[in-house]
Design a protein around this motif. Structure first.
Motif, PDB file in Angstrom:
ATOM      1  N   VAL A   6       1.007  -1.020  -0.024  1.00  0.00           N
ATOM      2  CA  VAL A   6       0.049   0.011   0.003  1.00  0.00           C
ATOM      3  C   VAL A   6       0.921   1.176  -0.027  1.00  0.00           C
ATOM      4  CG1 VAL A   6      -2.097   1.459   1.297  1.00  0.00           C
ATOM      5  CG2 VAL A   6      -1.732  -1.290   1.288  1.00  0.00           C
ATOM      6  N   LEU A   7       0.987   2.081  -0.986  1.00  0.00           N
ATOM      7  CA  LEU A   7       1.805   3.308  -1.075  1.00  0.00           C
ATOM      8  C   LEU A   7       0.936   4.532  -1.332  1.00  0.00           C
ATOM      9  CD1 LEU A   7       4.028   1.850  -4.334  1.00  0.00           C
ATOM     10  CD2 LEU A   7       4.417   1.946  -1.793  1.00  0.00           C
ATOM     11  N   GLY A   8       1.532   5.352  -0.776  1.00  0.00           N
ATOM     12  CA  GLY A   8       0.599   6.853  -0.832  1.00  0.00           C
ATOM     13  C   GLY A   8       1.440   7.687  -0.227  1.00  0.00           C
ATOM     14  N   GLY A   9       1.052   9.181  -0.291  1.00  0.00           N
ATOM     15  CA  GLY A   9       1.781  10.251   0.080  1.00  0.00           C
ATOM     16  C   GLY A   9       1.222  10.417   1.582  1.00  0.00           C
ATOM     17  N   ALA A  10       1.839  11.581   2.329  1.00  0.00           N
ATOM     18  CA  ALA A  10       1.554  11.814   3.714  1.00  0.00           C
ATOM     19  C   ALA A  10       0.155  12.213   3.835  1.00  0.00           C
ATOM     20  CB  ALA A  10       2.330  12.913   4.256  1.00  0.00           C
ATOM     21  N   ARG A  11      -0.528  11.394   4.734  1.00  0.00           N
ATOM     22  CA  ARG A  11      -1.868  11.726   4.909  1.00  0.00           C
ATOM     23  C   ARG A  11      -2.938  11.571   3.872  1.00  0.00           C
ATOM     24  NH1 ARG A  11      -0.712  11.443   9.425  1.00  0.00           N
ATOM     25  NH2 ARG A  11      -0.254  12.719  11.096  1.00  0.00           N
ATOM     26  N   SER A  12      -2.605  10.450   3.315  1.00  0.00           N
ATOM     27  CA  SER A  12      -3.222  10.058   1.814  1.00  0.00           C
ATOM     28  C   SER A  12      -4.462   9.036   2.384  1.00  0.00           C
ATOM     29  CB  SER A  12      -2.408   9.391   0.747  1.00  0.00           C
ATOM     30  OG  SER A  12      -1.764   8.172   1.446  1.00  0.00           O
ATOM     31  N   GLY A  13      -4.197   8.366   3.603  1.00  0.00           N
ATOM     32  CA  GLY A  13      -5.221   7.242   4.010  1.00  0.00           C
ATOM     33  C   GLY A  13      -4.789   6.038   3.760  1.00  0.00           C
ATOM     34  N   ARG A  16      -4.902   3.991   7.131  1.00  0.00           N
ATOM     35  CA  ARG A  16      -6.177   3.598   7.313  1.00  0.00           C
ATOM     36  C   ARG A  16      -6.657   2.599   6.457  1.00  0.00           C
ATOM     37  NH1 ARG A  16     -10.754   6.499   5.513  1.00  0.00           N
ATOM     38  NH2 ARG A  16      -9.317   7.909   4.587  1.00  0.00           N
ATOM     39  N   PHE A  17      -6.494   2.654   5.018  1.00  0.00           N
ATOM     40  CA  PHE A  17      -7.100   1.528   4.089  1.00  0.00           C
ATOM     41  C   PHE A  17      -6.324   0.178   4.653  1.00  0.00           C
ATOM     42  CE2 PHE A  17      -5.594  -0.826   0.546  1.00  0.00           C
ATOM     43  CZ  PHE A  17      -6.850  -1.213  -0.030  1.00  0.00           C
ATOM     44  N   ALA A  18      -5.083   0.104   5.073  1.00  0.00           N
ATOM     45  CA  ALA A  18      -4.598  -1.223   5.399  1.00  0.00           C
ATOM     46  C   ALA A  18      -5.153  -1.557   6.737  1.00  0.00           C
ATOM     47  CB  ALA A  18      -3.125  -1.095   5.646  1.00  0.00           C
ATOM     48  N   GLN A  19      -5.331  -0.748   7.580  1.00  0.00           N
ATOM     49  CA  GLN A  19      -5.845  -0.815   9.158  1.00  0.00           C
ATOM     50  C   GLN A  19      -7.417  -1.431   8.870  1.00  0.00           C
ATOM     51  OE1 GLN A  19      -4.925   1.723  12.042  1.00  0.00           O
ATOM     52  NE2 GLN A  19      -6.807   1.458  13.136  1.00  0.00           N
ATOM     53  N   LEU A  20      -8.329  -0.844   8.154  1.00  0.00           N
ATOM     54  CA  LEU A  20      -9.623  -1.279   7.980  1.00  0.00           C
ATOM     55  C   LEU A  20      -9.854  -2.616   7.252  1.00  0.00           C
ATOM     56  CD1 LEU A  20     -11.160   2.386   6.943  1.00  0.00           C
ATOM     57  CD2 LEU A  20     -11.566   1.042   9.185  1.00  0.00           C
ATOM     58  N   ASN A  21      -8.882  -2.791   6.073  1.00  0.00           N
ATOM     59  CA  ASN A  21      -9.039  -4.206   5.696  1.00  0.00           C
ATOM     60  C   ASN A  21      -8.539  -5.282   6.834  1.00  0.00           C
ATOM     61  OD1 ASN A  21      -9.840  -4.090   2.775  1.00  0.00           O
ATOM     62  ND2 ASN A  21      -8.765  -2.075   2.795  1.00  0.00           N
ATOM     63  N   ILE A 163      -2.776   4.987  -2.947  1.00  0.00           N
ATOM     64  CA  ILE A 163      -3.870   5.765  -2.076  1.00  0.00           C
ATOM     65  C   ILE A 163      -3.604   7.219  -2.175  1.00  0.00           C
ATOM     66  CG2 ILE A 163      -5.011   5.840   0.163  1.00  0.00           C
ATOM     67  CD1 ILE A 163      -5.231   3.124  -0.910  1.00  0.00           C
ATOM     68  N   ALA A 164      -4.538   7.704  -2.675  1.00  0.00           N
ATOM     69  CA  ALA A 164      -4.489   9.362  -2.745  1.00  0.00           C
ATOM     70  C   ALA A 164      -5.860   9.844  -2.359  1.00  0.00           C
ATOM     71  CB  ALA A 164      -4.106   9.649  -4.079  1.00  0.00           C
ATOM     72  N   ALA A 165      -5.944  10.898  -1.592  1.00  0.00           N
ATOM     73  CA  ALA A 165      -7.176  11.591  -1.036  1.00  0.00           C
ATOM     74  C   ALA A 165      -7.915  10.398  -0.468  1.00  0.00           C
ATOM     75  CB  ALA A 165      -7.542  12.448  -2.119  1.00  0.00           C
TER      76      ALA A 165
END
Length: 174
Positions: A6-13, A16-21, A163-165
């Motif tokens: 799971v890749l993304g910028g700072a504060r991209s979510g 949260r994406f990994a944790q929720l899944n 992950i973005a926004a």
């Protein structure tokens, strides 16, 4: 078995994406999800960030601290583990600042991920290559090493997401 990068910028979510899944997967199996953290609290801001993440997980998660020994931690997971690693760029920073043999450490990590017995594994990391070129050699080296790490891990993972926004995009190899 599922290994997901799971890749993304700072504060991209991305966290949260990994944790929720992971929580969803753990709920269906009755497991307690495992969070392997790599952060070290060197200043007040980082202590606050760590505390916020701990509050988000509460007591629903088992936590393993592995700022350096990430590959070793992955090797000791059981087959039914539901795991999130947060985050790889902090682990990379820790290794670089300790002046460890980075090529060897990355190779060990990639091997550990490819052989990981966990039922589900989410690897969270910051995508840092889309910003300005860092002005100093250490920053440029970090950006380059992170890019190489991500490519090697994507090659051994089953899926990779950007992950973005707070939105996800599944990436496909070319």
């Amino acid at each position: 078995m599922g290994r997901i990068l799971v890749l993304g910028g700072a504060r991209s979510g991305k966290s949260r994406f990994a944790q929720l899944n992971a929580e969803k997967a753990a709920k269906t199996t009755g497991q307690t999800p495992v969070m392997i953290v790599t952060a070290q609290a060197f200043d007040d801001e980082m202590r606050d960030r760590i505390q916020q993440h701990q509050n988000d997980r509460a007591d629903r998660w088992q936590t393993i601290e592995a700022p350096m020994a990430l590959a070793e931690s992955l090797r000791h997971l059981s087959r039914d583990s539901i795991v999130v690693v947060d985050c790889l760029t902090l682990w990379l920073t820790n290794r670089m600042l300790a002046e460890h043999d980075l090529a060897e450490a990355v190779s060990e990590l990639v091997d550990a991920v490819s052989l990981c017995k966990a039922a589900r594994l989410w690897l969270v990391s910051n995508e840092v290559g889309w910003s300005l070129v860092p002005e100093n050699p250490l920053g440029r080296r970090f950006r380059d090493e992170a890019g190489r790490l991500h490519q090697q891990l994507a090659a051994v993972c089953d899926d990779t997401y950007l992950i973005a926004a707070g939105m996800k995009l599944k990436l496909e190899p070319f």
